[in-house]
Design a protein around this motif. Structure first.
Motif, PDB file in Angstrom:
ATOM      1  N   GLY A   1       0.817  -1.211   0.000  1.00  0.00           N
ATOM      2  CA  GLY A   1       0.000   0.000   0.000  1.00  0.00           C
ATOM      3  C   GLY A   1       0.843   1.250   0.000  1.00  0.00           C
ATOM      4  N   VAL A   2       0.435   2.214  -0.793  1.00  0.00           N
ATOM      5  CA  VAL A   2       1.078   3.516  -0.804  1.00  0.00           C
ATOM      6  C   VAL A   2      -0.016   4.553  -0.647  1.00  0.00           C
ATOM      7  CG1 VAL A   2       2.468   5.143  -2.099  1.00  0.00           C
ATOM      8  CG2 VAL A   2       2.897   2.698  -2.317  1.00  0.00           C
ATOM      9  N   GLY A   3       0.068   5.438   0.327  1.00  0.00           N
ATOM     10  CA  GLY A   3      -1.029   6.370   0.555  1.00  0.00           C
ATOM     11  C   GLY A   3      -0.556   7.779   0.787  1.00  0.00           C
TER      12      GLY A   3
ATOM     13  N   GLU B   1       6.483   9.343   3.104  1.00  0.00           N
ATOM     14  CA  GLU B   1       6.048   9.285   1.713  1.00  0.00           C
ATOM     15  C   GLU B   1       6.629  10.432   0.888  1.00  0.00           C
ATOM     16  OE1 GLU B   1       3.934   6.555   3.855  1.00  0.00           O
ATOM     17  OE2 GLU B   1       3.864   8.693   4.269  1.00  0.00           O
TER      18      GLU B   1
ATOM     19  N   THR C   1       2.067   9.015   9.325  1.00  0.00           N
ATOM     20  CA  THR C   1       2.013   7.958   8.320  1.00  0.00           C
ATOM     21  C   THR C   1       1.040   8.300   7.201  1.00  0.00           C
ATOM     22  OG1 THR C   1       2.512   6.324  10.018  1.00  0.00           O
ATOM     23  CG2 THR C   1       1.593   5.505   7.956  1.00  0.00           C
ATOM     24  N   LYS C   2       1.533   8.187   5.978  1.00  0.00           N
ATOM     25  CA  LYS C   2       0.743   8.410   4.766  1.00  0.00           C
ATOM     26  C   LYS C   2       0.186   9.828   4.665  1.00  0.00           C
ATOM     27  CE  LYS C   2      -0.620   3.565   4.275  1.00  0.00           C
ATOM     28  NZ  LYS C   2      -1.732   2.607   4.101  1.00  0.00           N
TER      29      LYS C   2
ATOM     30  N   TYR D   1      -7.552   2.824  -3.979  1.00  0.00           N
ATOM     31  CA  TYR D   1      -8.474   3.352  -2.974  1.00  0.00           C
ATOM     32  C   TYR D   1      -8.334   4.864  -2.861  1.00  0.00           C
ATOM     33  CZ  TYR D   1     -10.786   4.114   1.504  1.00  0.00           C
ATOM     34  OH  TYR D   1     -11.614   4.572   2.498  1.00  0.00           O
TER      35      TYR D   1
ATOM     36  N   ASP E   1      -9.888   8.363  -0.847  1.00  0.00           N
ATOM     37  CA  ASP E   1     -10.687   9.014   0.192  1.00  0.00           C
ATOM     38  C   ASP E   1     -10.515  10.512  -0.015  1.00  0.00           C
ATOM     39  OD1 ASP E   1     -12.173   9.710   2.358  1.00  0.00           O
ATOM     40  OD2 ASP E   1     -10.849   8.839   3.867  1.00  0.00           O
TER      41      ASP E   1
ATOM     42  N   ASP F   1     -12.950   2.350  -3.784  1.00  0.00           N
ATOM     43  CA  ASP F   1     -11.973   1.825  -4.730  1.00  0.00           C
ATOM     44  C   ASP F   1     -12.375   2.235  -6.143  1.00  0.00           C
ATOM     45  OD1 ASP F   1     -10.082   0.371  -6.110  1.00  0.00           O
ATOM     46  OD2 ASP F   1     -11.043  -1.580  -5.756  1.00  0.00           O
TER      47      ASP F   1
ATOM     48  N   LYS G   1      -6.629  10.950   0.120  1.00  0.00           N
ATOM     49  CA  LYS G   1      -5.829   9.750   0.362  1.00  0.00           C
ATOM     50  C   LYS G   1      -5.926   8.864  -0.861  1.00  0.00           C
ATOM     51  CE  LYS G   1      -5.445   5.629   3.262  1.00  0.00           C
ATOM     52  NZ  LYS G   1      -5.959   4.911   4.454  1.00  0.00           N
TER      53      LYS G   1
ATOM     54  N   ASP H   1      -4.427   5.217  -2.219  1.00  0.00           N
ATOM     55  CA  ASP H   1      -3.731   4.020  -1.748  1.00  0.00           C
ATOM     56  C   ASP H   1      -3.725   2.992  -2.872  1.00  0.00           C
ATOM     57  OD1 ASP H   1      -2.548   2.054  -0.281  1.00  0.00           O
ATOM     58  OD2 ASP H   1      -4.032   2.022   1.321  1.00  0.00           O
TER      59      ASP H   1
ATOM     60  N   ARG I   1      -2.693  -0.482  -4.277  1.00  0.00           N
ATOM     61  CA  ARG I   1      -2.323  -1.794  -3.741  1.00  0.00           C
ATOM     62  C   ARG I   1      -2.084  -2.792  -4.866  1.00  0.00           C
ATOM     63  NH1 ARG I   1      -3.190  -2.520   1.722  1.00  0.00           N
ATOM     64  NH2 ARG I   1      -4.127  -0.721   2.768  1.00  0.00           N
TER      65      ARG I   1
END
Length: 348
Positions: A4-6, A96, A129-130, A173, A175, A291, A343, A345, A347
């Motif tokens: 995952g990268v967010g 990130e 984080t992220k 994903y 948000d 998604d 956000k 993400d 995957r």
């Protein structure tokens, strides 16, 4: 294995007012021809308009030169304003990585108006984080010529993740919560009436580039496909390519229905735009969570008879670039685009 990268972006506002007036409306064909002529990120950083096509050729951060003005320093943060035509802003980060860009590729010596992007960075280079630095965009422009109606695509781009083969992805994903407001402060909610009074012409969209060649997929000029996801369409100058040719597909995702419009831009690229139904008629969708990978996979199975002479992408193609931002056409008043939450993400 799932990787995952967010990124999460929370908006903050800085604005510098400049006078201007709005001219005549421009048409859909001129709009897309113009946006197709310039990549999102190409060429180096520039202040004088010599290479206003985007900023992948260089990057900067707070205090790195260019037409920047440090506006405040509070509790370990530095707020920096970027009024450059194009400047790849890649702040030092121990977490990130991402790149922001004012990306005023359609501005020249005859342009009336101004745009500035504000980015707030942590001095210790350590983000939750992220989480990416906060940013916002404040702008106003007169209407440009029909041959180049778009002044800028100010955006944030995912770094150190792409390119990826489409069939290697499991989820994309998103948000998202953004707002547009009239004036020099971030709006808590978007008012359609206020933006109509300001004669705002702009959109809010994700922009992706795909190609069977990994290297071409990373280049907004050479990629075969441009795939967009629209969350807003304000004003008659900002219609997606293919709108007059009716929707080719429909997909419902987490309560939001998207219609697909397809056509070619002035550069010969196939442009496939998923437009939230609220935005099809000139409205907007401020929030979305879910998604959006199905918006890519649905393209593989499109009925060729509906596409005329166009060929859809395949699962073996590569996603080379993904950015989120707003295209600045024109507005009678200064407006502020802000993003309380973003956000993304990816995957695999």
């Amino acid at each position: 294995m799932v990787f995952g990268v967010g990124l999460i972006i929370n908006a903050v506002l800085v604005a510098i007012p400049v006078g201007g007036s709005v001219g005549a409306l421009m048409g859909i064909d001129a709009h897309r021809a113009a946006t197709g002529q310039k990549p999102l990120f190409a060429g180096g950083n520039t202040e004088d308009g010599s290479s206003p096509g985007g900023g992948n050729g260089g990057s900067g951060s707070t205090g790195d030169g260019g037409n920047h003005n440090s506006t405040s320093s509070v509790h370990g943060t530095q707020s920096t304003e970027y009024c450059d035509l194009s400047w790849g802003i890649t702040p030092p980060s121990k977490t990130e990585q991402y790149t922001l860009n004012p990306n005023q590729w359609g501005v020249d010596g005859t342009t009336v108006g101004k745009l500035c992007m504000n980015v707030t960075t942590f001095k210790n280079e350590t983000y939750p984080t992220k989480t990416a630095p906060e940013f916002s965009v404040n702008w106003m422009f007169d209407a440009g010529p029909e041959t180049q109606p778009v002044h800028a695509y100010s955006n944030i781009r995912v770094d150190n993740v792409l390119p990826l083969a489409l069939d290697s992805m499991q989820e994309l994903y998103l948000d998202l919560h953004w707002t547009y407001g009239v004036g020099n402060t971030s709006a808590e909610t978007t008012s359609q009436d206020d933006l109509t009074t300001a004669n705002l012409n702009t959109n809010v969209a994700i922009d992706m580039f795909l190609d069977s060649d990994k290297d071409k997929a990373e280049n907004g000029t050479n990629a075969q496909y441009e795939v967009m996801v629209w969350f807003a369409q304000f004003g008659p100058a900002t219609q997606p390519i293919g709108l007059s040719d009716k929707s080719k597909a429909t997909r419902e995702l987490n309560g939001t229905t998207f219609d697909l419009f397809v056509g070619k831009n002035g550069q010969g690229q196939t442009v496939m735009s998923w437009v939230a139904q609220e935005a099809v008629s000139g409205g907007f969708k401020e929030k979305f969570t879910g998604d959006i990978y199905p918006l890519i996979t649905d393209l593989y199975t499109l009925d060729p008879s509906k596409l005329k002479d166009l060929t859809p992408p395949s699962k073996g193609d590569f996603l080379g670039s993904l950015a989120f931002g707003t295209e600045a056409f024109y507005s009678n008043s200064f407006v502020t685009f802000s993003v309380p939450q973003y956000k993304i993400d990816i995957r695999t």
